[in-house]
Design a protein around this motif. Sequence first.
Motif, short mmCIF file in Angstrom:
data_model
loop_
_atom_site.label_atom_id
_atom_site.label_comp_id
_atom_site.label_asym_id
_atom_site.label_seq_id
_atom_site.Cartn_x
_atom_site.Cartn_y
_atom_site.Cartn_z
N LEU B 719 0.85 -1.21 0.00
CA LEU B 719 0.00 0.00 0.00
C LEU B 719 0.87 1.24 0.00
N ALA B 720 1.99 1.18 0.75
CA ALA B 720 2.89 2.32 0.79
C ALA B 720 3.52 2.58 -0.58
N ILE B 722 2.11 2.03 -3.44
CA ILE B 722 1.09 2.71 -4.25
C ILE B 722 1.02 4.18 -3.85
N ALA B 723 1.03 4.43 -2.55
CA ALA B 723 0.94 5.81 -2.06
C ALA B 723 2.15 6.62 -2.53
N ALA B 724 3.33 6.00 -2.54
CA ALA B 724 4.53 6.73 -2.95
C ALA B 724 4.43 7.15 -4.40
N TRP B 726 1.74 7.63 -6.13
CA TRP B 726 0.74 8.70 -6.23
C TRP B 726 1.35 10.02 -5.73
N GLY B 727 2.10 9.91 -4.64
CA GLY B 727 2.71 11.11 -4.04
C GLY B 727 3.66 11.79 -5.00
N GLU B 730 1.79 13.89 -7.43
CA GLU B 730 1.22 15.11 -6.83
C GLU B 730 2.31 16.13 -6.52
N GLY B 746 9.69 3.74 -3.61
CA GLY B 746 8.66 2.71 -3.80
C GLY B 746 9.17 1.59 -4.70
N CYS B 818 5.10 6.43 -12.62
CA CYS B 818 4.33 6.34 -11.37
C CYS B 818 3.17 5.35 -11.53
N ALA B 822 2.74 2.07 -9.23
CA ALA B 822 1.50 1.84 -8.47
C ALA B 822 0.93 0.47 -8.82
#
Lengths: 93, 840, 320
Positions: B719-720, B722-724, B726-727, B730, B746, B818, B822
């Motif tokens: 999950l981290a 995926i978040a990385a 996405w981060g 952004e 990630g 990215c 992800a």
Amino acid sequence: MKTWAILLGGLLVWTTHFFGLYAIAEIAPSRWITVLLTVPCLGVDAFLLLRGRRLEVRDTFAGWRRSIALGGVALSLVAVCWQALPPWFAGTE
Amino acid sequence: MKSETGFDPDLFNRFPTQGDRPEGEEEGLKRVWCAPKGWEYLTVVNNNYVGIYYLGTAFLFFLLAGVLGLLMRVQLAAPLMNVLPQATYNQVFTMHGTVMMFLFAVPMVEAAGVLLLPQMLAARDLPFPRLSAYAFWAYAVGGLAFFGSLFIGLAPDGGWFMYPPLTSKAYSPGINTDFWLLGIGFIEISAIAGAVEIIVGVLRTRAPGMSLDKMPIFAWAMLVFAVMIVIAFPSVILATLLLEIERAFNWPFFDATRGGDPVLWQHLFWFFGHPEVYIIFLPAAGMMSMIIPTVARAELVGYRLIVLAMIATGFISFGVWAHHMFATGLPPMTAGFFSAASMAVSLPAGIQVFSWIATFAVGKPRFNTPGLFAMGSVVIFVTGGLTGVMVALVPFDWQAHDTYFIVAHLHYVLIGGMVFPLFAAMYYWIPMVSRRPLSERWGRWVFGLMFGGMNIAFMPMHLSGLMGMPRRIYTYLPGSGWDTLNLISTLGAFMLAAGVLLFLIDMARNFRLAPEEGEAGNVFGAGTLEWLPTGLYSTRSIPVVKSREPLWDDPNISEDVERGRYFLPRTATGRRETIVTSPLLAEPQYVQIMPGPSVWPFAAALFTAGFFLALTVQAYLFALVSGVLGILAVLCWLADTDLPVPENDVDIGAGIRVPTYVTGPQSHGWWAMMILIVVMGMIFAMALFSLAFLWGNQPSFWTAPPPMLEALPIALGYLAVIAAAWGTRELHRIGKSWAILPALAGAIVAPALLWLDIGAWSAVTAPDAGGQGAAVFALFSLQGMVAAIAVLMALYLGWRQLRRVVTARRNNTLDLTCLFIAYTGAQGLVGTLFARSIGA
Amino acid sequence: MPAETDLKAVLGGWPPAVLDPAGPYSEPVTLLSWALLIGGAVVLAIVLAALGVALWGAPSLRKRLGGDKAIWIGGVAFPVVVLTVLLVWGLWLTGDLAAKAPRPGEMRVRVTGEMWWWRVSYLDKAGRPVMQDANELHVPIGETVLLELDSADVIHSFWVPRLAGKMDMIPGRRNLLRIQADQPGTYGGQCAEYCGGPHALMGFAVVAHTPESFKRWRAGRLAPRPAPPPSRGQELFLTSGCAACHTIAGTEARGLAGPDLTHVGSRRTLGAGILPNNRGTLAGWIADSQTLKPGNRMPNYKQFTAEELNALADYLAGLK
């Protein structure tokens, strides 16, 4: 996305029904479980048919979209009905 | 009409513009799209060249596989012939099927798409020209090397369906089977590459105004074809991977004595294999639906119904795979579902046949060569379709399965459904690329010989099958009663071949490629855009499309296009470019800058071929070197793409300005990445199915998986990741210069998480211990492959950051990297949880 | 190479085996087949007629063909009606013909596909093997026989078209197939799933007896055998390596890799349905089976002299 959903709705119901039946046959072959799957699928098809008939036809594209949608539901209905037959005629063993 | 993108459709009324365009615009186009010289023929990426190379190579394989077919017919002409010894015959029939299906049929229709689609859609080229070039070279080099195995007696001999355990190490110890897996590997790569190209091309590079309901029917066919490849090919990709792993490393996926199951192969193979038939048939049907209106001089009757039929085929053909397995002892109910779906899939075929008949009925049909082949195709295809309905019935199939009845059926379907339309297409479209059309007089002979020969060859096989003649036999005993029928079949096969030979002579006489000097042109009076006057840049300007047959409905369109009175009459940025339009209504969105010629796709293809070939002959060091060089070549090919563009937006005609660079879900790169992710996801999904299938069929070999609770940190880790990813996206958007760091982290964490999982499972089982271990570690292998690609992409992104070519705020390379990272996280998460839940 | 023989009775010839049923597990399929073949021809004729009308017909007829309505009728409505009937028929037959668990008192035989011959093992009521044979299956007429289909190596497919449809023999699975012959006679079959090498030469025969003759045959097979008088052929058999692969009951030959030869002399064919069985072919097979059936698992035994071959052939032919 909305257009694709309209175009493919009927056939997506077919997909759900077919792979659902395959799963039932592999995991728990039983006539009544197939009925529990078939009836909602037919229901969704009927709903799509009614909604599809009410789709507006304001230009050629919308008219085309409606034809494809209704045709897809019609084929889906036939195929889902056919797929409902095997448990009753071929048996569940 | 409501707009899809906010583009005002009234702007289309500004075209055609009035007056003459400034001097020098056409020269500019010619300069940018100039023809290659000498060695540059290896570096071309333009579809006008790659399409022709592709078609030529695919047709060569048709001829080669055809010769193999003739050899088989000679061997079977009489009982106990000794023309081909048993071992050779087994190789020859395997290669005949494999080459026809994988090296001829799929590449041939894909090639037709590469050549025709940009023309039909009035795009300058397909959106990823270098990918097309790579796909072609990988296929050509790999295919020829694969075919060469026949000359050294090492060709595969397990049948084109390669059922284990016959093809497992125990019963096929030689490298013949590995050659098959290698050859198919190339086709998988090139088919997927082509599918990405075609989906994005059809949905995003259509001429402005060409909404989905005005799209040429061939483009519809190719769209459905490409989507089907994306769904079906992953299954055979996985199957071939598993079989090669079983052979090389002894992981028993298909070994029933150790918890594998040979039937798993059949499911994986046919989940690809039956849709494959429609993958071949649909583009050919699309060609028929283009040719028949021209031949009949009438609009296609039932355009909507045909589109519907194609889409429906695309769906329902995924519900018929097990009708190849009725004799494996499927429970009657399961067999019944596949029987019902097999019936359903015949409805769309019926719709298309009756649409063609209806089009003939409303028009004034001409009996020219394309017309004759189209009519012949209907007759043959309907015959094959009817026997198809017969074998869809389980009890009849129990008798007919694996007999010559099926040989007859499949040749009727494929020759009627693909080969005849293809010949119609060659006669029809050759004037588009050649200075001279083919001879009509010879064409009649070609048709007559092929039609007669085809029926004489294959009609008797129905009967020999019913008389008990099984398939794939290298000889038969005297007194079986099959002799006469087989002799007739052999004579028919040679008649068919004579027709093809005549065609080749006609080609040699009349086919003259003319990418620059002007082609024979619209000799049949067709109405679609591929018949606009073109140069290497395709059309001078890109017309606004208002109907399905613009050339019939607007007599001035050719001249207006040629004089640059439509979109993009020049090169707006001084580079190769095309207009990207919206998927539904084809409203102009932006100008895509296209990569030009490059040696790197060619080099990458050579090294890919070297890698697989070296693996097959077990030259591991050479394979390693080739693999590394191949990856470097791909990176070099990418290096000069996605660079910052000086102009933010450009005038594409009549004062309409669009951007030159977009990112996010609008961009063509995003679409391609999403399609690739679907492919990876399907491969993974089939691997999950394999694990569940083995558990369902070989539960006695199962051991309890590691506890689910222990997977919690791994799951959180994914999950981290995926978040990385996405981060990073952004952070880049808000302008942070260090934005790529989370994604890099990630990408590095993902392999570590995999390592943890492998550690936990190693305590329970091993990959060569049994079916469960093999299937679980196959999941991990796939995850490892994806994770490695993610690391490579992250490094590439970092390198671009150092080169300062990662454009500020929005950047495609960053976005796509990215996305993939992800996906890596998501796949890892699903795999971890699924593996531990099966049999827990 | 094999010569023409009475193998004609085994498979092939006229009428086509699929359309010449000999029992209740093939007869209904033959009826379906005829319906499909005739129906298919009729539909083909209709489509050809429609195409002919479209190309050459009178304008009024052509107009009727040239619209969406004709497409719906010809491409959807008509097929839906026909296919619904066929589907129901097919499904019902599928359920009816598919073999399920053994019926009480039913004869059971295990047939194992091997590269490239058939191991036949007759089972008792409890499913235990009671006698062994190869490439030939003896059944009584008028009653069902349940076949348990196994594979010893790769996938094979058991097919005797006049008695039933085919069923695959898959490693790790046991498929069931029920057959019944209504008339005495020999019914031929051949492996239908490609199994490599000499797949083409993997024949098989079902011999159907009247009930009395079957009883006699069975009693003969089950009766304890007096040890055969020692012979030159037997000695050669036991000392030349033959016994490593073949079993002959009552001797020390207990090999399991190849066919059981206890009754080899009574079989109709040699080499899995490819040669007539007599002293000559037996001798030829021993000396040079690789020419007769290239790729089969038995090596050539060229070391035997003509006299030794004759002795071996005599011995084997005598094993009735």
